[in-house]
Enzyme design. Structure first.
Site, PDB file in Angstrom:
ATOM      1  N   SER A  55      -7.511   5.282  -0.517  1.00  0.00           N
ATOM      2  CA  SER A  55      -7.638   4.066  -1.320  1.00  0.00           C
ATOM      3  C   SER A  55      -9.099   3.642  -1.394  1.00  0.00           C
ATOM      4  O   SER A  55      -9.827   3.711  -0.396  1.00  0.00           O
ATOM      5  CB  SER A  55      -6.813   2.929  -0.705  1.00  0.00           C
ATOM      6  OG  SER A  55      -5.456   3.308  -0.596  1.00  0.00           O
ATOM      7  N   GLN A 107      -4.482  -0.953  -7.696  1.00  0.00           N
ATOM      8  CA  GLN A 107      -5.263  -0.143  -6.765  1.00  0.00           C
ATOM      9  C   GLN A 107      -5.919   1.017  -7.501  1.00  0.00           C
ATOM     10  O   GLN A 107      -5.361   1.559  -8.449  1.00  0.00           O
ATOM     11  CB  GLN A 107      -4.372   0.411  -5.640  1.00  0.00           C
ATOM     12  CG  GLN A 107      -5.136   1.189  -4.573  1.00  0.00           C
ATOM     13  CD  GLN A 107      -4.226   1.752  -3.496  1.00  0.00           C
ATOM     14  OE1 GLN A 107      -3.790   2.895  -3.588  1.00  0.00           O
ATOM     15  NE2 GLN A 107      -3.929   0.941  -2.475  1.00  0.00           N
ATOM     16  N   ASP A 116       0.812  -1.208   0.000  1.00  0.00           N
ATOM     17  CA  ASP A 116       0.000   0.000   0.000  1.00  0.00           C
ATOM     18  C   ASP A 116       0.852   1.267   0.000  1.00  0.00           C
ATOM     19  O   ASP A 116       0.315   2.363  -0.102  1.00  0.00           O
ATOM     20  CB  ASP A 116      -0.938   0.003   1.220  1.00  0.00           C
ATOM     21  CG  ASP A 116      -2.097   0.981   1.067  1.00  0.00           C
ATOM     22  OD1 ASP A 116      -2.519   1.223  -0.069  1.00  0.00           O
ATOM     23  OD2 ASP A 116      -2.577   1.503   2.091  1.00  0.00           O
TER      24      ASP A 116
END
Length: 299
Positions: A238, A288, A214
């Protein structure tokens, strides 16, 4: 306080953070990040959710992918509850569905797929980029300190986020998104590893890779615009996160994270990532999408 911890203690603290406690056959509790401020790091919730799923997977099966949706921002200082549903158990594959809850509200949905290891057709059409080796790069601690010194004003939250020691070290041959003010192509390369050795359990190495996956992603989508939320210019969060584990890898040895953003628009950015061992072997792929908004009328 984390400021006084040795590298091994920092790494052990990360292992402890990602070790969820069982509250029953299908319920687990995730621990709180020591010294955490503001919103819970998304990689932490993803990694804890994966750990909860791994603890309920059939024996011998290994996680090969996860897909997560962030629903709400979690709050630091509060534990996260994980509820696991066993949706499928087959001879070759199994599936687990996880809901992360905080204060009675869902903050993340995650699905993890597991497979019994087997031999099969194999090919790799991905070359590891040629970049400066990590030994020839400065640690991210020095980059973060220099970034703080460059700011006219530093809030307590910014100082806590950027100055605290971290269990994962990052060394980058490219400009980090939170430092760069120039418009650059949407690509970053970052070496990462834990600052000390991890246990040999492959599950914790997958969890740490999920945790670190991440980092740098949404910031890659901001590079063509020369903006950063660390300077108060952007809002970012996110929306969803996916990881495919192609082969086992050690997260306490240097791994190269290559990210690129082929698109942003409509207040969102899309980013893809590939993680390589130093030998050049591709060990994981990441994708993502997240919110990417310009802050208007900022002070």
């Amino acid at each position: 306080m984390t400021e006084n911890l040795t590298p091994q203690q920092l790494t052990d603290s990360l292992v402890d953070l990602l070790t969820v406690g069982a509250e029953g056959e299908s319920r687990f509790t995730g621990k709180v990040q020591p010294g955490g401020v503001g919103r819970v790091f998304g990689g932490q919730v993803v990694a804890q959710g994966l750990q909860a799923a791994q603890l309920t997977a059939p024996g011998g099966m290994e996680a090969h992918s996860l897909h997560a949706y962030f629903l709400r921002g979690g709050k630091e200082g509060l534990p996260v509850d994980y509820r696991v549903e066993a949706d499928f158990d087959g001879r070759s594959f199994a599936n687990r569905r996880v809901v992360a809850m905080q204060e009675g509200a869902a903050i993340l949905n995650l699905t993890a797929s597991f497979q019994q290891p087997e031999e099969g057709l194999a090919h790799v059409d991905a070359q590891m980029p040629e970049v400066t080796p990590p030994e020839d790069l400065e640690p991210d601690t020095e980059m973060r300190r220099r970034f703080l010194d460059s700011l006219d004003e530093v809030s307590e939250v910014q100082r806590a986020l950027f100055a605290r020691p971290r269990p994962i070290e990052i060394r980058s041959p490219t400009a980090m998104h939170w430092m760069s003010t120039e418009k650059r192509p949407p690509r970053t390369y970052s070496w990462f590893r834990t600052v000390a050795p991890l246990p040999d359990d492959p599950r914790i190495h997958r969890a740490v890779i999920a945790y670190a996956s991440d980092y740098t992603l949404l910031g890659t989508a901001a590079l063509p615009h020369g903006l950063s939320w660390a300077r108060g210019e952007l809002q970012g969060a996110s929306l969803d996160h996916a990881v495919w584990f192609h082969r086992p890898a050690r997260a306490d040895d240097w791994l190269l994270y290559a990210t690129e953003s082929p698109w942003s628009g409509g207040g969102r950015g899309f980013i893809q990532g590939r993680i390589f061992e130093r030998t050049g072997r591709l060990v994981a792929s990441v994708a993502q999408e997240g919110v990417l908004r310009v802050v208007r009328n900022r002070k």
